[in-house]
Design an enzyme around this catalytic site. Sequence first.
Site, PDB file in Angstrom:
ATOM      1  N   THR A 149      36.760  48.897  31.903  1.00 63.00           N
ATOM      2  CA  THR A 149      37.655  47.969  31.213  1.00 63.00           C
ATOM      3  C   THR A 149      37.083  46.579  31.422  1.00 63.00           C
ATOM      4  OG1 THR A 149      39.605  49.358  31.542  1.00 63.00           O
ATOM      5  CG2 THR A 149      39.983  47.025  31.101  1.00 63.00           C
TER       6      THR A 149
ATOM      7  N   LYS B 265      43.177  42.008  37.048  1.00 65.45           N
ATOM      8  CA  LYS B 265      41.894  41.775  36.374  1.00 65.45           C
ATOM      9  C   LYS B 265      42.009  42.062  34.890  1.00 65.45           C
ATOM     10  CE  LYS B 265      38.923  44.867  35.864  1.00 65.45           C
ATOM     11  NZ  LYS B 265      38.444  45.804  34.783  1.00 65.45           N
TER      12      LYS B 265
ATOM     13  N   LYS C 299      42.263  48.545  24.702  1.00 63.68           N
ATOM     14  CA  LYS C 299      42.657  48.715  26.108  1.00 63.68           C
ATOM     15  C   LYS C 299      43.512  47.542  26.571  1.00 63.68           C
ATOM     16  CE  LYS C 299      42.895  50.496  30.204  1.00 63.68           C
ATOM     17  NZ  LYS C 299      41.771  50.849  31.056  1.00 63.68           N
TER      18      LYS C 299
END
Length: 275
Positions: A83, A226, A158
Site C-alpha cells: 500500500t 501511514k 486502496k
Amino acid sequence: MGYPMAGHLQKAGFDVTVYNRTTAKAEAWVKEYCGSFEPAVAAAVRGAEIVFMCVGNDNDVMDVAGQATEAMDAGAILVDHTTASADVARTLWETCKGKQLGFLDAPVSGGQAGAENGQLTIMTGGDEAVFDVVKPVMDNYARHSQLLGKAGSGQLAKMMNQICIAGIVQGLAEALHFGQQAGLDCAAVVDVISIGAAQSWQMENRAATMLDGKYDYGFAVDWMRKDLAIALDEARRNGSTLALTALVDQYYADVQKSGGGRWDTSSLLTRLAAK
C-alpha cells in the site's frame, strides 16, 4: 503478508525464490515451504517471469523496485502489493515501460488472515494485457482481483478502502461505548443489529474482541496511520474533502500516544473507554 502469499504460490507448483531484508525470515520461509531464497534483490529476481513485491512504504518500494528492475529480464513483470502512493505507482510504471518491463500496482485487502487463507482482495492498476498474465497467478492467494484503470488506480482504490474502514471502525467503537455506558449487554445487541442494516465485516469480526479488550488481530494502528496519511495527501491534491477521515486519523494518533501503535485498528474503542 508476503510470507504466506509466496507460500501459496510454492504450493501451487510455481518455482518461487524469495528475498527478505531480514534474512532469517527468508530462511524460515524456505524451511516451511521448500522453495529457495537469495540474500540480494538482484539475485532473487534474475530470470523470473513475474516479481511480486510487498514492503512497507514509498521509500521501501522505490529502494527494492530500483534494485529489482535493474536485474529483471526484458518482458518480465513487476507487481507491487504494497500500500503506497499513486505517484510511486505511476513512476514505476514509467520506469518499467522504459526497461521493457510490465508493471501493476496491486495493493491488497484482507489482512494477515486473508493472506494466510488465500482470500485476499486485490485492487489493481496498469495495463490490461499485463493484468491478464498475472491474474491467474494471483488467484492462488486471492478470492478476487480486478483491474480498475491505468497505473495508480489500484493505490487510489486502496485509499478508498482505508477511508471506509476508518469511518466504520469509529462508528462501531462509538456504538459499543454508548451501549456500555447505557448498561446494555453489548454482545446481545450486536447479535441483533448485525442481522440488520448495521451489519459490517468489522462488526462480525471485531465487535466481540473489542468488547473483550483484545487488539492483537492483524493490521496495526501504525500502518493505518501511514495509509490514511497517503489518502489525506492525495485528497489535498485532487480537491476532495475527507473531514471524517482526518478526524479518525487523529483518534488513531491518540491510540498511538497511549502506547497502542501495534494494536489492531479496532483499538479505537480504547480512547473512548479511557475517558
